[in-house]
Design a protein around this motif. Structure first.
Motif, PDB file in Angstrom:
ATOM      1  N   TYR A 115      -5.122   3.225  -3.459  1.00 39.31           N
ATOM      2  CA  TYR A 115      -5.547   1.895  -2.980  1.00 39.31           C
ATOM      3  C   TYR A 115      -5.511   0.813  -4.058  1.00 39.31           C
ATOM      4  O   TYR A 115      -5.292  -0.347  -3.762  1.00 39.31           O
ATOM      5  CB  TYR A 115      -6.957   1.980  -2.374  1.00 39.31           C
ATOM      6  CG  TYR A 115      -8.044   2.122  -3.416  1.00 39.31           C
ATOM      7  CD1 TYR A 115      -8.697   1.007  -3.919  1.00 39.31           C
ATOM      8  CD2 TYR A 115      -8.400   3.369  -3.910  1.00 39.31           C
ATOM      9  CE1 TYR A 115      -9.677   1.131  -4.890  1.00 39.31           C
ATOM     10  CE2 TYR A 115      -9.374   3.506  -4.872  1.00 39.31           C
ATOM     11  CZ  TYR A 115     -10.016   2.386  -5.362  1.00 39.31           C
ATOM     12  OH  TYR A 115     -10.971   2.504  -6.318  1.00 39.31           O
ATOM     13  N   SER A 116      -5.722   1.176  -5.311  1.00 40.98           N
ATOM     14  CA  SER A 116      -5.810   0.162  -6.364  1.00 40.98           C
ATOM     15  C   SER A 116      -4.521   0.006  -7.176  1.00 40.98           C
ATOM     16  O   SER A 116      -4.491  -0.717  -8.170  1.00 40.98           O
ATOM     17  CB  SER A 116      -6.971   0.483  -7.300  1.00 40.98           C
ATOM     18  OG  SER A 116      -6.761   1.726  -7.929  1.00 40.98           O
ATOM     19  N   LYS A 145       0.028   0.466 -13.258  1.00 39.57           N
ATOM     20  CA  LYS A 145      -1.083  -0.464 -13.479  1.00 39.57           C
ATOM     21  C   LYS A 145      -1.970  -0.438 -12.244  1.00 39.57           C
ATOM     22  O   LYS A 145      -1.507  -0.619 -11.129  1.00 39.57           O
ATOM     23  CB  LYS A 145      -0.535  -1.876 -13.725  1.00 39.57           C
ATOM     24  CG  LYS A 145      -1.583  -2.962 -13.782  1.00 39.57           C
ATOM     25  CD  LYS A 145      -2.471  -2.832 -15.008  1.00 39.57           C
ATOM     26  CE  LYS A 145      -3.500  -3.939 -15.075  1.00 39.57           C
ATOM     27  NZ  LYS A 145      -4.712  -3.674 -14.337  1.00 39.57           N
ATOM     28  N   TYR A 146      -3.265  -0.166 -12.477  1.00 36.93           N
ATOM     29  CA  TYR A 146      -4.254  -0.128 -11.403  1.00 36.93           C
ATOM     30  C   TYR A 146      -5.239  -1.276 -11.573  1.00 36.93           C
ATOM     31  O   TYR A 146      -5.532  -1.692 -12.699  1.00 36.93           O
ATOM     32  CB  TYR A 146      -5.004   1.208 -11.408  1.00 36.93           C
ATOM     33  CG  TYR A 146      -4.155   2.355 -10.955  1.00 36.93           C
ATOM     34  CD1 TYR A 146      -4.057   2.684  -9.609  1.00 36.93           C
ATOM     35  CD2 TYR A 146      -3.412   3.102 -11.858  1.00 36.93           C
ATOM     36  CE1 TYR A 146      -3.267   3.728  -9.183  1.00 36.93           C
ATOM     37  CE2 TYR A 146      -2.613   4.157 -11.435  1.00 36.93           C
ATOM     38  CZ  TYR A 146      -2.546   4.463 -10.103  1.00 36.93           C
ATOM     39  OH  TYR A 146      -1.758   5.491  -9.674  1.00 36.93           O
ATOM     40  N   ALA A 147      -5.782  -1.756 -10.472  1.00 35.07           N
ATOM     41  CA  ALA A 147      -6.700  -2.895 -10.492  1.00 35.07           C
ATOM     42  C   ALA A 147      -7.958  -2.618 -11.302  1.00 35.07           C
ATOM     43  O   ALA A 147      -8.517  -3.520 -11.915  1.00 35.07           O
ATOM     44  CB  ALA A 147      -7.072  -3.289  -9.060  1.00 35.07           C
ATOM     45  N   HIS A 148      -8.422  -1.390 -11.326  1.00 36.53           N
ATOM     46  CA  HIS A 148      -9.684  -1.054 -11.977  1.00 36.53           C
ATOM     47  C   HIS A 148      -9.551  -0.752 -13.467  1.00 36.53           C
ATOM     48  O   HIS A 148     -10.527  -0.422 -14.119  1.00 36.53           O
ATOM     49  CB  HIS A 148     -10.327   0.143 -11.271  1.00 36.53           C
ATOM     50  CG  HIS A 148      -9.487   1.378 -11.324  1.00 36.53           C
ATOM     51  ND1 HIS A 148      -8.537   1.648 -10.377  1.00 36.53           N
ATOM     52  CD2 HIS A 148      -9.430   2.389 -12.216  1.00 36.53           C
ATOM     53  CE1 HIS A 148      -7.941   2.788 -10.673  1.00 36.53           C
ATOM     54  NE2 HIS A 148      -8.463   3.259 -11.796  1.00 36.53           N
ATOM     55  N   ASN A 149      -8.333  -0.843 -14.024  1.00 36.96           N
ATOM     56  CA  ASN A 149      -8.121  -0.491 -15.420  1.00 36.96           C
ATOM     57  C   ASN A 149      -7.212  -1.524 -16.076  1.00 36.96           C
ATOM     58  O   ASN A 149      -6.163  -1.862 -15.537  1.00 36.96           O
ATOM     59  CB  ASN A 149      -7.492   0.902 -15.503  1.00 36.96           C
ATOM     60  CG  ASN A 149      -7.488   1.460 -16.897  1.00 36.96           C
ATOM     61  OD1 ASN A 149      -7.678   0.751 -17.880  1.00 36.96           O
ATOM     62  ND2 ASN A 149      -7.255   2.751 -16.998  1.00 36.96           N
ATOM     63  N   GLU A 163      -1.394  -1.514  -8.503  1.00 32.55           N
ATOM     64  CA  GLU A 163      -0.799  -2.852  -8.521  1.00 32.55           C
ATOM     65  C   GLU A 163       0.723  -2.758  -8.619  1.00 32.55           C
ATOM     66  O   GLU A 163       1.434  -3.408  -7.872  1.00 32.55           O
ATOM     67  CB  GLU A 163      -1.369  -3.668  -9.676  1.00 32.55           C
ATOM     68  CG  GLU A 163      -2.829  -4.021  -9.478  1.00 32.55           C
ATOM     69  CD  GLU A 163      -3.403  -4.845 -10.610  1.00 32.55           C
ATOM     70  OE1 GLU A 163      -2.705  -5.096 -11.623  1.00 32.55           O
ATOM     71  OE2 GLU A 163      -4.573  -5.250 -10.489  1.00 32.55           O
ATOM     72  N   GLY A 211       0.773  -1.236   0.000  1.00 29.69           N
ATOM     73  CA  GLY A 211       0.000   0.000   0.000  1.00 29.69           C
ATOM     74  C   GLY A 211       0.800   1.278   0.000  1.00 29.69           C
ATOM     75  O   GLY A 211       0.241   2.365   0.147  1.00 29.69           O
TER      76      GLY A 211
END
Length: 96
Positions: free
Chosen positions: A35-36, A56-60, A38, A18
């Motif tokens: 928070y998202s 790189k984000y979890a939601h995209n 990666e 985090g």
């Protein structure tokens, strides 16, 4: 011809648990990451404390451009930004 990186003047950008982690020599600067997040995928620009990186984000599914200004972070930690940042000539993504 490949350009050889001078590790003495190279910092790394990564993330763990985090937090974004900026490492240079024996110093580790950690600050809360989105928070998202990666992982960071590449550093696009380094300008004396200002970073433009892809992340790189979890939601995209694709990478997003991320902007990090280290100067106010260093000041909040009572670290002289000019002295700390001057020797850094390159920043690379830290690979686990």
């Amino acid at each position: 011809m490949a350009v050889k990186t001078n590790v003495q003047n190279t910092a790394t950008l990564g993330n763990s648990n985090g937090f974004t982690e900026f490492r240079f020599r024996d110093a580790l600067i950690r600050f809360r990451a989105p928070y998202s997040l990666e992982h960071y995928t590449r550093v696009k620009r380094w300008d004396a404390g200002y970073l433009v990186a892809d992340a790189k984000y979890a939601h995209n599914a694709g990478d997003e451009e991320e902007y990090i200004d280290l100067v106010p972070i260093l000041k909040d930690l009572y670290i002289d930004p000019d002295a700390f940042l001057f020797p850094i000539k390159n920043v690379e993504v830290a690979h686990a």
